[in-house]
Design an enzyme around this catalytic site. Sequence first.
Site, PDB file in Angstrom:
ATOM      1  NE  ARG A 313      -1.711   1.752   3.549  1.00 30.81           N
ATOM      2  CZ  ARG A 313      -1.801   1.719   4.882  1.00 30.81           C
ATOM      3  NH1 ARG A 313      -2.751   1.038   5.464  1.00 30.81           N
ATOM      4  NH2 ARG A 313      -0.921   2.366   5.635  1.00 30.81           N
ATOM      5  CG  HIS A 317      -6.948   3.017   6.062  1.00 34.39           C
ATOM      6  ND1 HIS A 317      -7.078   1.719   5.596  1.00 34.39           N
ATOM      7  CD2 HIS A 317      -8.200   3.447   6.357  1.00 34.39           C
ATOM      8  CE1 HIS A 317      -8.356   1.384   5.629  1.00 34.39           C
ATOM      9  NE2 HIS A 317      -9.059   2.408   6.078  1.00 34.39           N
ATOM     10  CE1 TYR A 325       1.003   2.778   8.787  1.00 31.57           C
ATOM     11  CE2 TYR A 325       0.089   4.809   9.677  1.00 31.57           C
ATOM     12  CZ  TYR A 325      -0.001   3.743   8.802  1.00 31.57           C
ATOM     13  OH  TYR A 325      -1.051   3.645   7.940  1.00 31.57           O
TER      14      TYR A 325
HETATM   15  C1  LIG Z   1     -14.873  -6.122  10.566  1.00 32.56           C
HETATM   16  C2  LIG Z   1     -14.157  -4.813  10.447  1.00 32.56           C
HETATM   17  N1  LIG Z   1     -13.202  -4.508  11.353  1.00 32.56           N
HETATM   18  C3  LIG Z   1     -12.554  -3.331  11.268  1.00 32.56           C
HETATM   19  C4  LIG Z   1     -12.868  -2.421  10.298  1.00 32.56           C
HETATM   20  C5  LIG Z   1     -12.145  -1.081  10.217  1.00 32.56           C
HETATM   21  N2  LIG Z   1     -11.214  -1.102   9.100  1.00 32.56           N
HETATM   22  C6  LIG Z   1     -11.541  -0.645   7.891  1.00 32.56           C
HETATM   23  S1  LIG Z   1     -10.332  -0.848   6.764  1.00 32.56           S
HETATM   24  C7  LIG Z   1      -9.314  -1.554   7.914  1.00 32.56           C
HETATM   25  C8  LIG Z   1      -7.952  -2.032   7.511  1.00 32.56           C
HETATM   26  C9  LIG Z   1      -8.042  -3.024   6.423  1.00 32.56           C
HETATM   27  O1  LIG Z   1      -6.812  -3.524   6.110  1.00 32.56           O
HETATM   28  P1  LIG Z   1      -6.666  -4.604   4.993  1.00 32.56           P
HETATM   29  O2  LIG Z   1      -7.723  -5.634   5.119  1.00 32.56           O
HETATM   30  O3  LIG Z   1      -5.264  -5.096   5.000  1.00 32.56           O
HETATM   31  O4  LIG Z   1      -6.982  -3.813   3.657  1.00 32.56           O
HETATM   32  P2  LIG Z   1      -6.189  -2.556   3.040  1.00 32.56           P
HETATM   33  O5  LIG Z   1      -6.772  -1.349   3.657  1.00 32.56           O
HETATM   34  O6  LIG Z   1      -4.762  -2.742   3.354  1.00 32.56           O
HETATM   35  O7  LIG Z   1      -6.472  -2.636   1.590  1.00 32.56           O
HETATM   36  C10 LIG Z   1      -9.935  -1.628   9.150  1.00 32.56           C
HETATM   37  C11 LIG Z   1      -9.315  -2.201  10.352  1.00 32.56           C
HETATM   38  C12 LIG Z   1     -13.904  -2.772   9.396  1.00 32.56           C
HETATM   39  N3  LIG Z   1     -14.264  -1.951   8.413  1.00 32.56           N
HETATM   40  N4  LIG Z   1     -14.513  -3.959   9.489  1.00 32.56           N
END
Ligand SMILES: Cc1ncc(C[n+]2csc(CCOP(=O)(O)OP(=O)(O)O)c2C)c(N)n1
Length: 428
Positions: A313, A317, A325
Amino acid sequence: MDVAEPPMAKKLNQRLAAKPPRKAISSDQRTYSIRDHRLEKPSFTIRQVRTAGKIAYEFTGDLSASVPPIRESKYLNKKQCIEIYRWMLLNRKMEIALENLYKQGKVVGGVYFGLGQEACSCASAYALHKEDWLGPMIRNQGSTLVRGFSPRDIMMQYMAKVGSPTRGRDASSHFGDIKDHNVVSPISTLGDLLPVLAGVALGARLQGRNLAVMTYIGDGGQSTGVTYEGLNFAAVQDLGLVLFVENNLWAYSTPADMQFRVKDLAERAIAYGIPGVIVDGTDACQVYDAAHEACERARRGEGPTLIEAKMMRMKGHAIHDAADYVPKSLFEYWRKRDCITRFENYLVNAKKWLTAADNRELIAAVDQQLEVDREVAVASPMPEPESAAGGVYCENGCHEIKPKYGIPKTRKGLAAGPRGTEAAVHLK
Ligand SMILES: Cc1ncc(C[n+]2csc(CCOP(=O)(O)OP(=O)(O)O)c2C)c(N)n1
Ligand SMILES: [Mg+2]
Protein backbone atom coordinates in the site's frame (compact mmCIF):
# COMPACT_ATOMS: atom_id res chain seq x y z
CA MET A 1 37.09 -50.11 -23.11
CA ASP A 2 33.51 -49.11 -22.33
CA VAL A 3 30.83 -51.62 -23.19
CA ALA A 4 28.04 -49.98 -25.23
CA GLU A 5 24.76 -49.73 -23.32
CA PRO A 6 21.84 -51.56 -24.98
CA PRO A 7 19.32 -48.91 -26.26
CA MET A 8 16.45 -50.10 -23.97
CA ALA A 9 18.62 -49.96 -20.86
CA LYS A 10 19.93 -46.55 -21.91
CA LYS A 11 16.39 -45.16 -22.20
CA LEU A 12 15.45 -46.59 -18.82
CA ASN A 13 18.55 -45.15 -17.18
CA GLN A 14 17.87 -41.75 -18.71
CA ARG A 15 14.30 -41.83 -17.40
CA LEU A 16 15.47 -42.78 -13.94
CA ALA A 17 18.15 -40.08 -13.96
CA ALA A 18 15.57 -37.44 -14.93
CA LYS A 19 13.35 -38.41 -12.03
CA PRO A 20 14.13 -36.62 -8.79
CA PRO A 21 14.86 -39.04 -5.95
CA ARG A 22 11.72 -39.75 -4.02
CA LYS A 23 11.69 -38.28 -0.52
CA ALA A 24 10.92 -40.75 2.20
CA ILE A 25 7.55 -39.57 3.45
CA SER A 26 5.98 -41.69 6.10
CA SER A 27 2.32 -42.57 5.73
CA ASP A 28 1.37 -40.30 8.64
CA GLN A 29 2.82 -37.23 6.97
CA ARG A 30 1.00 -35.30 4.24
CA THR A 31 2.34 -32.68 1.91
CA TYR A 32 0.52 -29.83 0.19
CA SER A 33 1.77 -27.37 -2.33
CA ILE A 34 1.15 -23.75 -3.24
CA ARG A 35 2.15 -22.37 -6.66
CA ASP A 36 4.28 -19.26 -6.37
CA HIS A 37 4.50 -17.42 -9.71
CA ARG A 38 6.73 -14.57 -8.56
CA LEU A 39 10.10 -14.01 -10.17
CA GLU A 40 11.48 -12.58 -6.93
CA LYS A 41 10.64 -13.70 -3.43
CA PRO A 42 11.65 -10.93 -1.06
CA SER A 43 11.92 -11.86 2.57
CA PHE A 44 11.61 -9.26 5.28
CA THR A 45 9.94 -8.70 8.62
CA ILE A 46 8.40 -5.67 10.24
CA ARG A 47 8.53 -5.68 14.02
CA GLN A 48 6.76 -3.40 16.44
CA VAL A 49 9.13 -1.70 18.89
CA ARG A 50 8.37 0.60 21.78
CA THR A 51 10.99 3.19 22.65
CA ALA A 52 10.37 5.83 25.31
CA GLY A 53 6.67 5.01 25.23
CA LYS A 54 6.44 5.54 21.47
CA ILE A 55 5.51 2.78 19.08
CA ALA A 56 7.47 2.41 15.87
CA TYR A 57 7.97 -0.30 13.26
CA GLU A 58 11.40 -1.72 12.67
CA PHE A 59 12.27 -3.33 9.42
CA THR A 60 14.72 -6.21 8.83
CA GLY A 61 15.55 -7.76 5.48
CA ASP A 62 17.48 -7.27 2.29
CA LEU A 63 16.22 -4.47 0.07
CA SER A 64 19.11 -4.46 -2.37
CA ALA A 65 17.67 -6.84 -5.01
CA SER A 66 17.23 -5.46 -8.49
CA VAL A 67 13.74 -5.16 -9.95
CA PRO A 68 12.59 -8.41 -11.60
CA PRO A 69 11.28 -8.50 -15.17
CA ILE A 70 7.59 -8.92 -15.95
CA ARG A 71 6.67 -12.58 -16.31
CA GLU A 72 5.55 -13.43 -19.83
CA SER A 73 1.78 -14.06 -19.89
CA LYS A 74 0.51 -17.43 -21.10
CA TYR A 75 -2.72 -15.84 -22.32
CA LEU A 76 -2.44 -12.10 -23.03
CA ASN A 77 -1.68 -10.74 -26.48
CA LYS A 78 -0.25 -7.34 -27.41
CA LYS A 79 -3.64 -5.62 -27.69
CA GLN A 80 -4.83 -6.94 -24.33
CA CYS A 81 -1.61 -5.93 -22.56
CA ILE A 82 -1.91 -2.39 -23.90
CA GLU A 83 -5.55 -2.25 -22.80
CA ILE A 84 -4.65 -3.31 -19.27
CA TYR A 85 -1.84 -0.72 -19.20
CA ARG A 86 -4.36 1.93 -20.22
CA TRP A 87 -6.77 0.91 -17.44
CA MET A 88 -3.91 1.11 -14.94
CA LEU A 89 -3.01 4.60 -16.10
CA LEU A 90 -6.65 5.68 -15.93
CA ASN A 91 -6.92 4.21 -12.44
CA ARG A 92 -3.84 6.04 -11.16
CA LYS A 93 -4.57 9.35 -12.82
CA MET A 94 -8.21 9.32 -11.74
CA GLU A 95 -7.08 8.91 -8.15
CA ILE A 96 -4.68 11.85 -8.55
CA ALA A 97 -7.65 13.89 -9.83
CA LEU A 98 -9.71 12.75 -6.81
CA GLU A 99 -6.94 13.81 -4.45
CA ASN A 100 -6.95 17.27 -6.03
CA LEU A 101 -10.74 17.49 -5.82
CA TYR A 102 -10.49 16.60 -2.15
CA LYS A 103 -7.90 19.32 -1.56
CA GLN A 104 -10.22 21.79 -3.30
CA GLY A 105 -12.93 20.87 -0.77
CA LYS A 106 -15.16 19.32 -3.44
CA VAL A 107 -15.23 15.76 -2.06
CA VAL A 108 -17.79 14.74 0.56
CA GLY A 109 -16.07 12.39 3.05
CA GLY A 110 -12.70 10.71 2.57
CA VAL A 111 -10.80 9.29 -0.37
CA TYR A 112 -9.15 5.87 -0.49
CA PHE A 113 -6.32 5.17 -2.89
CA GLY A 114 -5.05 2.05 -4.58
CA LEU A 115 -1.65 3.54 -5.38
CA GLY A 116 0.75 0.69 -6.20
CA GLN A 117 -2.13 -1.78 -6.54
CA GLU A 118 -3.41 -0.82 -9.99
CA ALA A 119 -2.06 -3.97 -11.66
CA CYS A 120 -3.92 -6.11 -9.14
CA SER A 121 -7.21 -4.24 -9.58
CA CYS A 122 -7.17 -3.81 -13.35
CA ALA A 123 -5.62 -7.07 -14.54
CA SER A 124 -7.84 -9.15 -12.23
CA ALA A 125 -11.12 -7.55 -13.37
CA TYR A 126 -9.91 -7.78 -16.98
CA ALA A 127 -10.19 -11.58 -16.68
CA LEU A 128 -13.95 -11.38 -16.05
CA HIS A 129 -16.48 -11.93 -18.82
CA LYS A 130 -19.45 -9.61 -19.18
CA GLU A 131 -21.82 -12.04 -17.43
CA ASP A 132 -19.42 -12.62 -14.50
CA TRP A 133 -19.62 -10.63 -11.25
CA LEU A 134 -17.35 -8.36 -9.26
CA GLY A 135 -17.40 -7.32 -5.61
CA PRO A 136 -14.74 -4.60 -5.27
CA MET A 137 -13.23 -3.19 -2.06
CA ILE A 138 -11.81 0.26 -1.35
CA ARG A 139 -8.55 -0.21 -3.27
CA ASN A 140 -10.29 -1.53 -6.39
CA GLN A 141 -11.48 1.56 -8.19
CA GLY A 142 -9.50 0.29 -11.17
CA SER A 143 -11.64 -2.87 -11.19
CA THR A 144 -14.82 -0.79 -11.37
CA LEU A 145 -13.37 1.17 -14.32
CA VAL A 146 -12.60 -2.07 -16.15
CA ARG A 147 -16.14 -3.23 -15.34
CA GLY A 148 -17.62 -0.25 -17.16
CA PHE A 149 -17.99 2.62 -14.70
CA SER A 150 -16.50 5.83 -16.06
CA PRO A 151 -14.12 8.13 -14.17
CA ARG A 152 -16.93 10.69 -14.21
CA ASP A 153 -19.26 8.23 -12.40
CA ILE A 154 -16.62 7.72 -9.72
CA MET A 155 -15.74 11.41 -9.37
CA MET A 156 -19.44 12.32 -9.08
CA GLN A 157 -19.83 9.58 -6.47
CA TYR A 158 -17.05 11.10 -4.34
CA MET A 159 -18.62 14.54 -4.70
CA ALA A 160 -22.12 13.12 -3.89
CA LYS A 161 -23.59 14.50 -7.13
CA VAL A 162 -27.11 13.64 -8.25
CA GLY A 163 -25.75 11.96 -11.39
CA SER A 164 -23.52 9.59 -9.40
CA PRO A 165 -24.28 5.86 -9.17
CA THR A 166 -25.92 6.35 -5.73
CA ARG A 167 -27.48 9.72 -6.67
CA GLY A 168 -25.56 11.40 -3.90
CA ARG A 169 -26.99 9.19 -1.16
CA ASP A 170 -23.86 7.23 -0.26
CA ALA A 171 -20.22 8.16 -0.01
CA SER A 172 -16.89 7.15 -1.54
CA SER A 173 -16.57 3.68 -3.01
CA HIS A 174 -19.96 2.44 -1.84
CA PHE A 175 -21.57 1.98 -5.19
CA GLY A 176 -22.34 -0.86 -7.54
CA ASP A 177 -24.83 -1.85 -10.19
CA ILE A 178 -26.51 -5.23 -10.19
CA LYS A 179 -28.47 -4.56 -13.35
CA ASP A 180 -25.95 -3.79 -16.08
CA HIS A 181 -22.42 -3.97 -14.71
CA ASN A 182 -22.82 -6.99 -12.40
CA VAL A 183 -20.98 -5.14 -9.64
CA VAL A 184 -21.98 -5.63 -6.00
CA SER A 185 -21.32 -2.54 -3.85
CA PRO A 186 -18.34 -2.79 -1.50
CA ILE A 187 -19.27 -3.62 2.10
CA SER A 188 -17.21 -1.81 4.73
CA THR A 189 -17.48 -4.60 7.28
CA LEU A 190 -14.39 -6.49 6.26
CA GLY A 191 -15.06 -9.97 4.90
CA ASP A 192 -18.80 -9.55 4.43
CA LEU A 193 -18.50 -9.44 0.65
CA LEU A 194 -17.38 -13.07 0.59
CA PRO A 195 -20.65 -14.74 1.58
CA VAL A 196 -22.55 -12.23 -0.55
CA LEU A 197 -20.51 -13.07 -3.64
CA ALA A 198 -20.73 -16.78 -2.82
CA GLY A 199 -24.50 -16.21 -2.76
CA VAL A 200 -24.34 -14.57 -6.19
CA ALA A 201 -22.56 -17.65 -7.55
CA LEU A 202 -25.10 -19.93 -5.88
CA GLY A 203 -27.98 -17.85 -7.25
CA ALA A 204 -26.58 -18.05 -10.78
CA ARG A 205 -26.12 -21.80 -10.46
CA LEU A 206 -29.72 -22.22 -9.31
CA GLN A 207 -30.66 -20.42 -12.51
CA GLY A 208 -28.57 -22.78 -14.56
CA ARG A 209 -25.25 -20.92 -14.91
CA ASN A 210 -21.76 -21.35 -13.49
CA LEU A 211 -20.14 -17.93 -13.38
CA ALA A 212 -16.92 -16.45 -12.09
CA VAL A 213 -17.53 -14.11 -9.14
CA MET A 214 -14.48 -12.12 -8.10
CA THR A 215 -13.86 -10.28 -4.87
CA TYR A 216 -11.00 -9.02 -2.74
CA ILE A 217 -9.95 -9.05 0.89
CA GLY A 218 -6.93 -7.41 2.54
CA ASP A 219 -4.21 -8.93 4.71
CA GLY A 220 -6.10 -7.41 7.64
CA GLY A 221 -9.62 -8.23 6.54
CA GLN A 222 -8.81 -11.90 5.97
CA SER A 223 -8.53 -12.33 9.75
CA THR A 224 -12.27 -11.91 10.19
CA GLY A 225 -14.54 -14.85 10.94
CA VAL A 226 -16.89 -14.11 8.07
CA THR A 227 -14.00 -14.53 5.61
CA TYR A 228 -13.74 -18.14 6.78
CA GLU A 229 -17.50 -18.66 6.64
CA GLY A 230 -17.87 -17.21 3.16
CA LEU A 231 -14.92 -19.03 1.62
CA ASN A 232 -15.70 -22.32 3.33
CA PHE A 233 -19.28 -22.16 2.07
CA ALA A 234 -18.04 -21.45 -1.46
CA ALA A 235 -15.55 -24.34 -1.16
CA VAL A 236 -18.02 -27.00 -0.03
CA GLN A 237 -20.56 -25.89 -2.66
CA ASP A 238 -17.93 -25.65 -5.44
CA LEU A 239 -19.03 -22.07 -6.12
CA GLY A 240 -17.01 -20.03 -8.57
CA LEU A 241 -15.55 -17.53 -6.13
CA VAL A 242 -12.25 -15.99 -7.19
CA LEU A 243 -10.77 -14.43 -4.09
CA PHE A 244 -7.86 -12.03 -4.35
CA VAL A 245 -6.13 -11.66 -1.00
CA GLU A 246 -4.46 -8.30 -1.42
CA ASN A 247 -1.46 -8.57 0.83
CA ASN A 248 -0.26 -4.96 0.79
CA LEU A 249 1.66 -5.41 4.05
CA TRP A 250 -0.49 -3.04 6.11
CA ALA A 251 -3.97 -2.95 7.60
CA TYR A 252 -4.30 0.64 8.73
CA SER A 253 -1.11 0.82 10.86
CA THR A 254 -0.89 -2.91 11.62
CA PRO A 255 1.91 -4.59 9.68
CA ALA A 256 1.16 -7.95 8.07
CA ASP A 257 3.63 -9.66 10.42
CA MET A 258 1.31 -8.83 13.31
CA GLN A 259 -1.73 -10.10 11.46
CA PHE A 260 -0.94 -13.77 10.73
CA ARG A 261 1.65 -16.47 11.49
CA VAL A 262 1.57 -18.40 8.21
CA LYS A 263 4.40 -17.58 5.82
CA ASP A 264 2.08 -16.77 2.93
CA LEU A 265 -1.63 -16.08 3.05
CA ALA A 266 -2.13 -18.39 0.07
CA GLU A 267 -1.46 -21.25 2.51
CA ARG A 268 -4.90 -20.61 3.97
CA ALA A 269 -6.29 -22.25 0.81
CA ILE A 270 -5.00 -25.64 2.00
CA ALA A 271 -7.31 -25.54 4.99
CA TYR A 272 -10.30 -24.74 2.77
CA GLY A 273 -9.41 -27.58 0.41
CA ILE A 274 -9.11 -25.27 -2.61
CA PRO A 275 -6.22 -24.20 -4.85
CA GLY A 276 -4.07 -21.33 -3.58
CA VAL A 277 -1.53 -19.41 -5.65
CA ILE A 278 0.85 -16.55 -5.05
CA VAL A 279 1.47 -13.77 -7.55
CA ASP A 280 3.50 -10.61 -7.60
CA GLY A 281 0.69 -8.04 -7.35
CA THR A 282 2.82 -5.47 -9.17
CA ASP A 283 3.11 -7.69 -12.27
CA ALA A 284 -0.03 -7.30 -14.42
CA CYS A 285 0.72 -10.47 -16.44
CA GLN A 286 1.00 -12.66 -13.34
CA VAL A 287 -2.19 -11.18 -11.90
CA TYR A 288 -4.09 -11.71 -15.14
CA ASP A 289 -2.90 -15.29 -15.70
CA ALA A 290 -3.86 -16.37 -12.18
CA ALA A 291 -7.23 -14.58 -12.43
CA HIS A 292 -7.93 -16.09 -15.84
CA GLU A 293 -7.18 -19.64 -14.67
CA ALA A 294 -9.30 -19.16 -11.54
CA CYS A 295 -12.20 -17.74 -13.59
CA GLU A 296 -12.05 -20.64 -16.04
CA ARG A 297 -12.11 -23.08 -13.12
CA ALA A 298 -15.11 -21.19 -11.70
CA ARG A 299 -16.96 -21.34 -15.03
CA ARG A 300 -16.35 -25.10 -15.21
CA GLY A 301 -18.15 -25.40 -11.86
CA GLU A 302 -15.02 -26.64 -10.08
CA GLY A 303 -15.13 -24.16 -7.19
CA PRO A 304 -13.20 -21.29 -5.68
CA THR A 305 -9.54 -20.25 -5.90
CA LEU A 306 -7.55 -18.12 -3.49
CA ILE A 307 -4.95 -15.86 -5.10
CA GLU A 308 -2.55 -14.01 -2.83
CA ALA A 309 -1.24 -10.86 -4.54
CA LYS A 310 1.82 -9.50 -2.80
CA MET A 311 2.45 -5.79 -3.08
CA MET A 312 2.54 -2.66 -0.93
CA ARG A 313 0.00 0.00 0.00
CA MET A 314 1.90 3.07 -1.25
CA LYS A 315 -0.13 5.65 0.64
CA GLY A 316 -1.82 5.82 4.01
CA HIS A 317 -5.05 3.98 4.74
CA ALA A 318 -7.01 6.94 3.36
CA ILE A 319 -6.33 10.57 2.58
CA HIS A 320 -6.30 11.53 6.26
CA ASP A 321 -3.44 9.11 7.03
CA ALA A 322 0.11 10.27 6.23
CA ALA A 323 1.50 6.75 6.90
CA ASP A 324 4.35 8.13 9.05
CA TYR A 325 4.58 4.75 10.77
CA VAL A 326 5.76 2.98 7.59
CA PRO A 327 9.58 2.58 7.41
CA LYS A 328 10.77 4.83 4.58
CA SER A 329 13.07 2.15 3.15
CA LEU A 330 10.02 -0.01 2.46
CA PHE A 331 8.44 2.72 0.36
CA GLU A 332 11.71 3.12 -1.57
CA TYR A 333 11.90 -0.61 -2.26
CA TRP A 334 8.35 -0.83 -3.58
CA ARG A 335 8.53 2.47 -5.49
CA LYS A 336 11.21 0.82 -7.66
CA ARG A 337 8.65 -1.93 -8.31
CA ASP A 338 5.89 0.46 -9.32
CA CYS A 339 3.43 -1.61 -11.34
CA ILE A 340 2.86 1.03 -14.02
CA THR A 341 6.54 1.86 -14.55
CA ARG A 342 7.33 -1.85 -14.79
CA PHE A 343 4.54 -2.56 -17.27
CA GLU A 344 5.43 0.52 -19.32
CA ASN A 345 9.03 -0.63 -19.47
CA TYR A 346 7.86 -4.11 -20.54
CA LEU A 347 5.65 -2.77 -23.33
CA VAL A 348 8.03 -0.07 -24.61
CA ASN A 349 11.49 -1.54 -24.04
CA ALA A 350 11.18 -5.31 -23.59
CA LYS A 351 8.40 -6.20 -26.07
CA LYS A 352 8.60 -3.04 -28.21
CA TRP A 353 4.81 -3.17 -28.53
CA LEU A 354 4.59 0.59 -27.96
CA THR A 355 6.97 3.19 -29.37
CA ALA A 356 7.84 6.13 -27.14
CA ALA A 357 5.52 8.26 -29.32
CA ASP A 358 2.63 5.72 -29.02
CA ASN A 359 3.11 5.75 -25.28
CA ARG A 360 3.05 9.54 -25.08
CA GLU A 361 -0.11 9.58 -27.19
CA LEU A 362 -1.80 6.99 -25.00
CA ILE A 363 -0.93 8.91 -21.82
CA ALA A 364 -2.17 12.17 -23.37
CA ALA A 365 -5.48 10.50 -24.34
CA VAL A 366 -5.97 9.29 -20.76
CA ASP A 367 -5.23 12.80 -19.44
CA GLN A 368 -7.69 14.29 -21.87
CA GLN A 369 -10.46 11.82 -20.98
CA LEU A 370 -9.95 12.60 -17.30
CA GLU A 371 -9.98 16.33 -17.86
CA VAL A 372 -13.32 16.14 -19.70
CA ASP A 373 -14.81 13.82 -17.05
CA ARG A 374 -13.55 15.99 -14.20
CA GLU A 375 -15.13 19.10 -15.71
CA VAL A 376 -18.47 17.38 -16.29
CA ALA A 377 -18.44 15.90 -12.77
CA VAL A 378 -17.60 19.23 -11.09
CA ALA A 379 -20.25 21.12 -13.09
CA SER A 380 -23.00 18.56 -12.43
CA PRO A 381 -25.68 19.37 -9.81
CA MET A 382 -26.02 18.16 -6.23
CA PRO A 383 -29.25 16.27 -5.37
CA GLU A 384 -32.31 18.16 -4.14
CA PRO A 385 -32.43 17.94 -0.31
CA GLU A 386 -36.01 16.62 -0.34
CA SER A 387 -34.86 13.58 -2.38
CA ALA A 388 -32.71 12.36 0.55
CA ALA A 389 -35.31 9.95 1.92
CA GLY A 390 -36.22 8.54 -1.49
CA GLY A 391 -34.98 5.30 -2.91
CA VAL A 392 -34.63 3.60 0.46
CA TYR A 393 -37.69 1.42 0.09
CA CYS A 394 -39.23 0.18 -3.13
CA GLU A 395 -42.01 2.64 -3.93
CA ASN A 396 -45.14 1.80 -5.94
CA GLY A 397 -43.64 -1.41 -7.25
CA CYS A 398 -40.77 0.48 -8.88
CA HIS A 399 -38.59 -2.65 -8.98
CA GLU A 400 -39.60 -5.89 -10.52
CA ILE A 401 -36.94 -8.42 -9.59
CA LYS A 402 -36.61 -10.97 -12.33
CA PRO A 403 -34.23 -13.92 -12.45
CA LYS A 404 -31.21 -12.84 -14.45
CA TYR A 405 -30.18 -16.10 -16.09
CA GLY A 406 -33.35 -18.17 -16.17
CA ILE A 407 -36.15 -19.53 -14.04
CA PRO A 408 -34.82 -20.83 -10.70
CA LYS A 409 -34.61 -24.58 -10.70
CA THR A 410 -36.03 -25.95 -7.50
CA ARG A 411 -35.42 -29.62 -8.01
CA LYS A 412 -34.45 -31.29 -4.75
CA GLY A 413 -30.73 -31.48 -4.12
CA LEU A 414 -29.81 -29.04 -6.87
CA ALA A 415 -28.68 -26.19 -4.64
CA ALA A 416 -26.20 -28.33 -2.82
CA GLY A 417 -24.81 -30.02 -5.88
CA PRO A 418 -21.04 -30.07 -5.68
CA ARG A 419 -19.10 -31.27 -8.68
CA GLY A 420 -20.13 -34.59 -10.12
CA THR A 421 -23.56 -34.56 -8.54
CA GLU A 422 -26.92 -33.35 -9.69
CA ALA A 423 -26.08 -29.67 -10.16
CA ALA A 424 -23.08 -30.31 -12.36
CA VAL A 425 -24.99 -32.89 -14.38
CA HIS A 426 -27.87 -30.50 -14.76
CA LEU A 427 -25.62 -27.71 -16.04
CA LYS A 428 -24.16 -29.71 -18.91
C1 LIG B 1 -14.87 -6.12 10.57
C2 LIG B 1 -14.16 -4.81 10.45
N1 LIG B 1 -13.20 -4.51 11.35
C3 LIG B 1 -12.55 -3.33 11.27
C4 LIG B 1 -12.87 -2.42 10.30
C5 LIG B 1 -12.14 -1.08 10.22
N2 LIG B 1 -11.21 -1.10 9.10
C6 LIG B 1 -11.54 -0.65 7.89
S1 LIG B 1 -10.33 -0.85 6.76
C7 LIG B 1 -9.31 -1.55 7.91
C8 LIG B 1 -7.95 -2.03 7.51
C9 LIG B 1 -8.04 -3.02 6.42
O1 LIG B 1 -6.81 -3.52 6.11
P1 LIG B 1 -6.67 -4.60 4.99
O2 LIG B 1 -7.72 -5.63 5.12
O3 LIG B 1 -5.26 -5.10 5.00
O4 LIG B 1 -6.98 -3.81 3.66
P2 LIG B 1 -6.19 -2.56 3.04
O5 LIG B 1 -6.77 -1.35 3.66
O6 LIG B 1 -4.76 -2.74 3.35
O7 LIG B 1 -6.47 -2.64 1.59
C10 LIG B 1 -9.94 -1.63 9.15
C11 LIG B 1 -9.31 -2.20 10.35
C12 LIG B 1 -13.90 -2.77 9.40
N3 LIG B 1 -14.26 -1.95 8.41
N4 LIG B 1 -14.51 -3.96 9.49
MG1 LIG C 1 -3.69 -4.46 3.83
